[in-house]
Write an enzyme that holds these catalytic residues in place. Structure first.
Site, PDB file in Angstrom:
ATOM      1  N   VAL A  97       0.775  -1.294  -0.047  1.00  0.00           N
ATOM      2  CA  VAL A  97      -0.096   0.027   0.067  1.00  0.00           C
ATOM      3  C   VAL A  97       0.594   1.261   0.000  1.00  0.00           C
ATOM      4  O   VAL A  97       0.308   2.295  -0.220  1.00  0.00           O
ATOM      5  CB  VAL A  97      -1.060   0.249   1.121  1.00  0.00           C
ATOM      6  CG1 VAL A  97      -2.059  -1.058   1.111  1.00  0.00           C
ATOM      7  CG2 VAL A  97      -0.375  -0.011   2.567  1.00  0.00           C
ATOM      8  N   SER A  98       2.087   1.216   0.461  1.00  0.00           N
ATOM      9  CA  SER A  98       3.039   2.315   0.191  1.00  0.00           C
ATOM     10  C   SER A  98       4.395   1.908  -0.037  1.00  0.00           C
ATOM     11  O   SER A  98       4.943   0.947   0.592  1.00  0.00           O
ATOM     12  CB  SER A  98       2.908   3.225   1.570  1.00  0.00           C
ATOM     13  OG  SER A  98       3.588   4.367   1.472  1.00  0.00           O
ATOM     14  N   SER A  99       5.219   2.727  -0.608  1.00  0.00           N
ATOM     15  CA  SER A  99       6.623   2.472  -1.065  1.00  0.00           C
ATOM     16  C   SER A  99       7.507   3.641  -1.017  1.00  0.00           C
ATOM     17  O   SER A  99       7.001   4.674  -1.310  1.00  0.00           O
ATOM     18  CB  SER A  99       6.857   1.483  -2.128  1.00  0.00           C
ATOM     19  OG  SER A  99       6.382   2.283  -3.284  1.00  0.00           O
TER      20      SER A  99
END
Length: 327
Positions: A97-99
């Protein structure tokens, strides 16, 4: 190690790793048109923004952590934080969901944004806060940078990371597709998450002659804003894969079967870009015939126009003959 105050030895490792990353980005040519970005990447500590991240291993993910009791694991975490690779920073039910994006790609995007002193910049997709810190460092004024993300956990941790790195840009929790009208107007808007189309709200919040740089399909499009209802521009040469924007602008077209398409098309990155860009409006065999007939076009031959609330992608010319509506 609160706030990632590293021991003396690890501070030296971090400085050395940062310098090596800057040399690697320099060699890639990413900031050739605006080498001022080199100093930002040499100065802003990426490790502060990734106190932990996940690396893929057989059967799942391993979490690398800066607070590990094992000194070797801490050093591995630190060196990994300065590798020129994207880092998975948040997983939910096994889904990314996030990087933190690949630094050389970030450098290319920031260079193509063509930021100048005094510009007000809106970032869509705060992530770890690292990109906002690079912008704040480059502009020399935190108040010129606004960043928005839908997830309050993400914005809260980004604020902590930014503060630890000595920066306090405005970080807003909200739907990036709506921009941040209270902080407008902006000279530059940059998105760090994948979108199916360009939200009209961004044009309204961007000054005439401003630039919008956004991932779209599997590429990066750079639009010049004419006025609040019209913007147009072409794709950069590079492929780009980003976590999708969450919130109002989600749209996932049905995936058409590529079974009838010859293998050289199915496996070719530029053909898959055309399919992603046309979003299911082209039958895969029609798309393949067009792609071969036009000489397997590079990304720079494609562009996007947004006008009066509608958006469309095109090949070679905004007026056609090849036009495809964006969602």
């Amino acid at each position: 190690m609160g706030g990632h105050a590293l021991g003396k030895d690890l501070e030296a490792v971090a400085a050395e790793a940062r310098a090596a990353l800057a040399r690697e980005i320099d060699a890639s040519g990413a900031w050739a048109e605006d080498p001022v970005w080199r100093e930002a990447f040499e100065t802003v500590p990426r490790h502060v923004f990734v106190p932990y991240y996940y690396v893929g291993i057989v059967g799942g993910h391993e979490r690398l952590w800066g607070e590990s009791v094992d000194a070797g694991a801490r050093e591995r975490w630190l060196r990994g934080a300065y590798a020129d690779t994207p880092l998975a920073t948040r997983l939910r039910d096994g889904e990314l969901v996030s990087s933190s994006s690949q630094p050389s790609l970030m450098a290319l995007m920031l260079t193509e944004l063509r930021v100048a002193d005094g510009h007000r910049v809106l970032e869509i997709g705060t992530g770890t806060g690292y990109n906002a810190a690079l912008l704040a460092h480059r502009l020399g004024d935190d108040s010129l940078v606004t960043s928005v993300d839908l997830d309050p956990e993400i914005t809260e941790s980004a604020r902590r990371h930014l503060s630890a790195a000595g920066h306090r840009p405005v970080v807003v929790t909200g739907d990036g597709a709506r921009g941040v009208p209270a902080r407008a107007p902006f000279e530059r808007i940059i998105a760090t998450c994948g979108l199916p189309s360009i939200p009209p709200a961004w044009l309204v919040q961007c000054r005439p002659e401003g630039r919008i740089l956004s991932p779209l399909a599997t590429g990066l499009v750079v639009l010049t804003v004419r006025d609040a209802t019209h913007a147009e521009g072409r794709f950069l040469h590079t492929p780009a894969y980003f976590v999708p924007l969450r919130g109002g602008a989600r749209h996932r077209p049905e995936r058409a079967s590529l079974g009838a398409v010859p293998r050289r098309g199915r496996e070719h990155e530029l053909f898959r870009f055309l399919l992603a860009l046309t979003g299911g409006t082209l039958d895969p065999l029609e798309a393949y015939a067009l792609w071969e007939g036009e000489g397997r076009p590079q990304r720079e031959r494609y562009g996007v126009t947004v006008a009066d609330g509608r958006g469309w992608a095109w090949l070679d010319e905004p007026e056609g003959p090849y036009l495809w509506p964006l969602p």
